[in-house]
Design a protein around this motif. Structure first.
Motif, PDB file in Angstrom:
ATOM      1  N   PHE A  73      -1.958  13.740  -4.390  1.00 39.99           N
ATOM      2  CA  PHE A  73      -2.798  13.274  -3.276  1.00 39.99           C
ATOM      3  C   PHE A  73      -1.936  12.542  -2.249  1.00 39.99           C
ATOM      4  CE2 PHE A  73      -3.375   8.698  -3.041  1.00 39.99           C
ATOM      5  CZ  PHE A  73      -2.781   8.268  -4.211  1.00 39.99           C
ATOM      6  N   GLN A  84      -0.397  10.892  -8.675  1.00 43.06           N
ATOM      7  CA  GLN A  84       0.109  10.486  -7.357  1.00 43.06           C
ATOM      8  C   GLN A  84       0.813  11.628  -6.624  1.00 43.06           C
ATOM      9  OE1 GLN A  84       2.109   7.076  -9.044  1.00 43.06           O
ATOM     10  NE2 GLN A  84       0.832   5.696  -7.867  1.00 43.06           N
ATOM     11  N   LEU A 132      -5.135   1.946  -5.032  1.00 45.66           N
ATOM     12  CA  LEU A 132      -4.556   0.717  -4.494  1.00 45.66           C
ATOM     13  C   LEU A 132      -5.328  -0.505  -4.959  1.00 45.66           C
ATOM     14  CD1 LEU A 132      -3.769   1.623  -0.773  1.00 45.66           C
ATOM     15  CD2 LEU A 132      -2.171   1.249  -2.623  1.00 45.66           C
ATOM     16  N   SER A 153      -7.511   5.920  -4.091  1.00 48.28           N
ATOM     17  CA  SER A 153      -6.081   6.205  -4.191  1.00 48.28           C
ATOM     18  C   SER A 153      -5.367   5.237  -5.131  1.00 48.28           C
ATOM     19  CB  SER A 153      -5.437   6.228  -2.807  1.00 48.28           C
ATOM     20  OG  SER A 153      -5.983   5.279  -1.979  1.00 48.28           O
ATOM     21  N   ARG A 190      -2.538   4.888 -11.949  1.00 48.27           N
ATOM     22  CA  ARG A 190      -1.376   5.229 -11.109  1.00 48.27           C
ATOM     23  C   ARG A 190      -0.374   6.122 -11.845  1.00 48.27           C
ATOM     24  NH1 ARG A 190      -1.440  -0.427 -10.093  1.00 48.27           N
ATOM     25  NH2 ARG A 190      -2.863  -0.838  -8.392  1.00 48.27           N
ATOM     26  N   ASP A 242       0.823  -1.224   0.000  1.00 49.31           N
ATOM     27  CA  ASP A 242       0.000   0.000   0.000  1.00 49.31           C
ATOM     28  C   ASP A 242       0.848   1.261   0.000  1.00 49.31           C
ATOM     29  OD1 ASP A 242      -2.108  -1.674   0.156  1.00 49.31           O
ATOM     30  OD2 ASP A 242      -2.863  -0.982   2.098  1.00 49.31           O
ATOM     31  N   LYS A 243       1.858   1.261   0.882  1.00 45.37           N
ATOM     32  CA  LYS A 243       2.617   2.507   1.053  1.00 45.37           C
ATOM     33  C   LYS A 243       3.525   2.806  -0.142  1.00 45.37           C
ATOM     34  CE  LYS A 243       5.707   0.144   4.244  1.00 45.37           C
ATOM     35  NZ  LYS A 243       5.958  -0.110   5.629  1.00 45.37           N
ATOM     36  N   ILE A 251      11.334  11.100  -3.620  1.00 43.94           N
ATOM     37  CA  ILE A 251      10.293  10.382  -4.381  1.00 43.94           C
ATOM     38  C   ILE A 251       9.335  11.360  -5.061  1.00 43.94           C
ATOM     39  CG2 ILE A 251       8.236   8.910  -4.102  1.00 43.94           C
ATOM     40  CD1 ILE A 251       9.843   7.276  -2.054  1.00 43.94           C
ATOM     41  N   TYR A 252       8.934  12.382  -4.331  1.00 38.98           N
ATOM     42  CA  TYR A 252       7.956  13.345  -4.880  1.00 38.98           C
ATOM     43  C   TYR A 252       8.645  14.503  -5.616  1.00 38.98           C
ATOM     44  CZ  TYR A 252       4.172  11.011  -2.414  1.00 38.98           C
ATOM     45  OH  TYR A 252       3.250  10.077  -1.990  1.00 38.98           O
ATOM     46  N   GLN A 309       4.373   4.615   7.275  1.00 36.60           N
ATOM     47  CA  GLN A 309       5.307   4.623   6.156  1.00 36.60           C
ATOM     48  C   GLN A 309       6.696   5.058   6.606  1.00 36.60           C
ATOM     49  OE1 GLN A 309       5.360   7.709   3.243  1.00 36.60           O
ATOM     50  NE2 GLN A 309       3.747   8.898   4.224  1.00 36.60           N
ATOM     51  N   LEU A 359       2.552   1.717  -3.490  1.00 40.65           N
ATOM     52  CA  LEU A 359       1.709   1.870  -4.690  1.00 40.65           C
ATOM     53  C   LEU A 359       1.158   3.273  -4.887  1.00 40.65           C
ATOM     54  CD1 LEU A 359      -0.480  -1.337  -5.047  1.00 40.65           C
ATOM     55  CD2 LEU A 359       1.325  -0.532  -6.545  1.00 40.65           C
ATOM     56  N   THR A 360       1.043   4.024  -3.811  1.00 42.97           N
ATOM     57  CA  THR A 360       0.484   5.372  -3.952  1.00 42.97           C
ATOM     58  C   THR A 360       1.559   6.407  -4.301  1.00 42.97           C
ATOM     59  OG1 THR A 360       0.714   5.668  -1.583  1.00 42.97           O
ATOM     60  CG2 THR A 360      -1.455   5.025  -2.367  1.00 42.97           C
ATOM     61  N   LYS A 361       2.795   5.963  -4.375  1.00 44.21           N
ATOM     62  CA  LYS A 361       3.893   6.914  -4.610  1.00 44.21           C
ATOM     63  C   LYS A 361       4.166   7.085  -6.115  1.00 44.21           C
ATOM     64  CE  LYS A 361       5.941   7.089  -0.248  1.00 44.21           C
ATOM     65  NZ  LYS A 361       4.756   7.047   0.549  1.00 44.21           N
TER      66      LYS A 361
END
Lengths: 263, 337
Positions: B107, B104, B81, B79, B99, A98-99, B133-134, B116, A101-103
């Motif tokens: 949000f 991504q 998933l 989201s 995705r 989960d943590k 990452i972002y 996390q 896949l949203t990235k």
């Protein structure tokens, strides 16, 4: 494209910090691997005291093969095998995916490369010394073109191993005890330290596909020593392309089946 | 080409969303385990069953439901998933399960029961990982981090190992990790679970401030009605995968609250007995000089007038029942149907 090196650098930083927190682990793991290495050299000397060649390979060639195998396996262990193992244990079952896949990042790359294992580094240095030593001994058999092809084959082999091991890891989407598959591959990988030719003819195709131990050492070392031919090169490229698509399919179909875990 | 299903200006749009799971039913005991080796019974669980709604920019929407109602499953589909069994979803104009990185980056999903952050390292290391990452630029990272650390008062704990932090401190750091890239949409799944009342309040204030400061759209699930009451004007109630209410919180009260509560204090020098009160409504509590009576909503004012006229009442308060009680009534009424 600077994004992925930055992410990986940060992960390495964090892992190094983590390993230093548990320094005894680092010491024990590093020492254990060096003992394993010495054990192999001892064993191979005993084997070659009784015979002149193993599957047509001399003692020095087998030690070179062993060093190539150990280097490649070390790279796999250092960079992505632990991540895949963690994923196959808890990624799907506990919903740890989960943590990731949203990235905004390739999730499969992140899970594979998010658990580097720097504990293998001292061992890698030791093996690198052994590898260079063997190159000096066998310098008469080495040609620049062979070195180039061997390097190319080495990269292809690592690609194959990544894609195939990742495909096995995606079994986690289908059954909970899938980490056994990776454990089995890890155990079988020990057999990659011997020339693939010593294994029965019927088994050899599997060693180039389902159980890809030929790519752990035999293929690059064969090219390095000038034993590889065009057929072997095409097999390597073909398996690389095939394993890439198998991995894509296994990952995408696994994700469609992913049901996360209850919160 | 993504077909647009979003109604005018909505930022999240869901149409006929369904998610069914196939669940293996195992009989209890050793025999059940042995039988399951060759014969298994499966059951289809309708986690989300035909839900539709739109959410507009800047809204904070409370997503209410009992355990297993389908709240988290819906958030997970929003989201990206989980793939839905059927239906359409658009968040910020994207199909979540494509995705796409552009989606991504806009949000964040925070789950109160999952973390996390890297457990054995200080939270700051995880913040730096999320920065990479972002792809948050240095200046923006510093500015946002400073602001979030001040809002949540965590400046002195971000360099301590996560496993040494309290649950509340950890949750604050989780929120920071999730918000460093300034998401436009925030899915909060029980962010205050397990926290003490003081920490719950701190987090609520923070969520409110974040919504105001960044104009973020927030969907919040929580079992604490305090969270919903304080943060959300609008609530969506789901039960067994079905949406049973979507509107302002006040509407729930108007629609489902059958009774009002009359809290009475009598003059101490005069005597009143329980039986005298029973003709006015259902006596919930009586300990002279105080009493609480439940009366029909429509008759509350009339009954209060009668009580004042007939009994020695020193003080009277007409109150709505608590939102928890009303929600319970909503679920009970659904189950009786």
């Amino acid at each position: 494209m600077k994004k992925y090196p930055r992410i990986y650098f940060q992960i390495l930083r964090m892992t190094a910090a983590l390993m230093m927190t548990y320094r005894l682990n680092l010491l024990v793991q590093g020492s254990f691997m060096i003992v394993y290495l010495l054990g192999f050299l001892f064993l191979i000397n005993i084997v070659f005291s009784k015979t002149q060649s193993l599957g047509g390979w001399t003692r020095d060639e087998v030690i070179l093969l062993f060093s190539v195998y150990t280097l490649i396996w070390g790279i796999i262990e250092s960079f992505f095998f632990e991540g895949l193992r963690q994923f196959s244990i808890s990624g799907v079952k506990n919903g740890d995916l989960d943590k990731v896949l949203t990235k905004p990042v390739n999730a499969q790359l992140l899970i594979s490369f998010s658990t580097p294992n720097p504990a293998t580094t001292p061992h890698e240095v030791f093996v690198a010394v052994l590898f260079i030593h063997q190159l000096f001994i066998l310098h008469g058999q080495l040609y620049p073109a062979n070195v180039l092809v061997a390097t190319f084959a080495g990269f292809c082999s690592m690609g194959i191993l990544f894609f195939l091991y990742s495909s096995y890891a995606t079994l986690a989407f289908h059954f909970t005890n899938s980490s056994q598959a990776l454990r089995a591959l890890e155990t079988i990988s020990d057999n990659a330290q011997y020339p693939t030719k010593i294994y029965p003819q019927w088994l050899q195709p599997f060693l180039f596909s389902l159980i890809p131990i030929a790519f752990l050492g035999y293929v690059p070392t064969s090219f390095l020593l000038g034993r590889g031919d065009w057929k072997l090169l095409w097999i390597t490229i073909g398996v690389l392309i095939g394993s890439f698509f198998i991995n894509q399919f296994a990952w995408e179909s696994g994700l469609k089946k992913y049901s996360s875990a209850s919160s | 080409m993504v077909e647009t299903i979003m109604s005018n200006q909505s930022i999240i749009s869901i149409k006929n969303l369904k998610k069914y799971f196939k669940v293996y039913k195992k009989k209890p005991g050793l025999m059940g385990s042995i039988q399951s080796l060759w014969h298994r019974e499966y059951e289809e669980v309708k986690a989300v069953d035909d839900i539709s709604f739109d959410i507009f920019p800047g809204e904070i929407v409370g997503f209410i439901g009992q355990n297993g109602a389908g709240k988290t499953t819906t958030l997970k589909m929003l989201s990206g998933l989980l793939y839905p069994s059927s239906g359409k979803v658009q968040v910020l104009g994207f199909n979540p399960w494509d995705r796409k990185p552009e989606f991504q980056k806009q949000f964040a999903l925070v789950m109160g029961q999952k973390n996390q952050l890297w457990w054995d390292l200080p939270a700051m290391e995880s913040f730096l990982l999320n920065k990479a990452i972002y792809e948050v630029p240095d200046a923006q990272f510093k500015k946002t981090l400073d602001k979030l650390m001040d809002l949540l008062e965590v400046r002195d704990i971000v360099n301590i190992q996560v496993r040494k932090l309290s649950l509340g401190q950890r949750m604050k750091c989780e929120l920071i990790a999730a918000l460093l890239h300034n998401p436009k949409v925030l899915f909060l799944d029980e962010p205050t679970i397990g926290l003490d009342v003081v920490m719950q309040k701190v987090l609520r204030d923070f969520i409110k401030a974040y919504n105001k400061e960044f104009g973020a759209t927030i969907i919040l699930t929580s079992h604490y009605m305090g969270d919903v009451k304080e943060l959300c004007k609008r609530a969506i109630i789901i039960d067994h995968g079905h949406k049973i209410f979507d509107g302002e919180l006040q509407q729930i009260i108007d629609q489902y609250a059958v009774n009002k509560i009359l809290s009475l204090t009598f003059e101490e020098e005069k005597s009143v007995i329980r039986e005298q009160l029973e003709k006015f409504g259902e006596v919930k509590e009586f300990a002279f000089p105080k009493a609480t009576i439940l009366v029909k909503r429509t008759e509350a004012a009339k009954v209060a007038g009668k009580l004042l006229a007939e009994l020695p009442v020193a003080d009277v308060n007409i109150e709505e029942p608590s939102i928890e009680v009303i929600i319970r009534q909503v679920f009970e009424s659904q189950h009786t149907k």
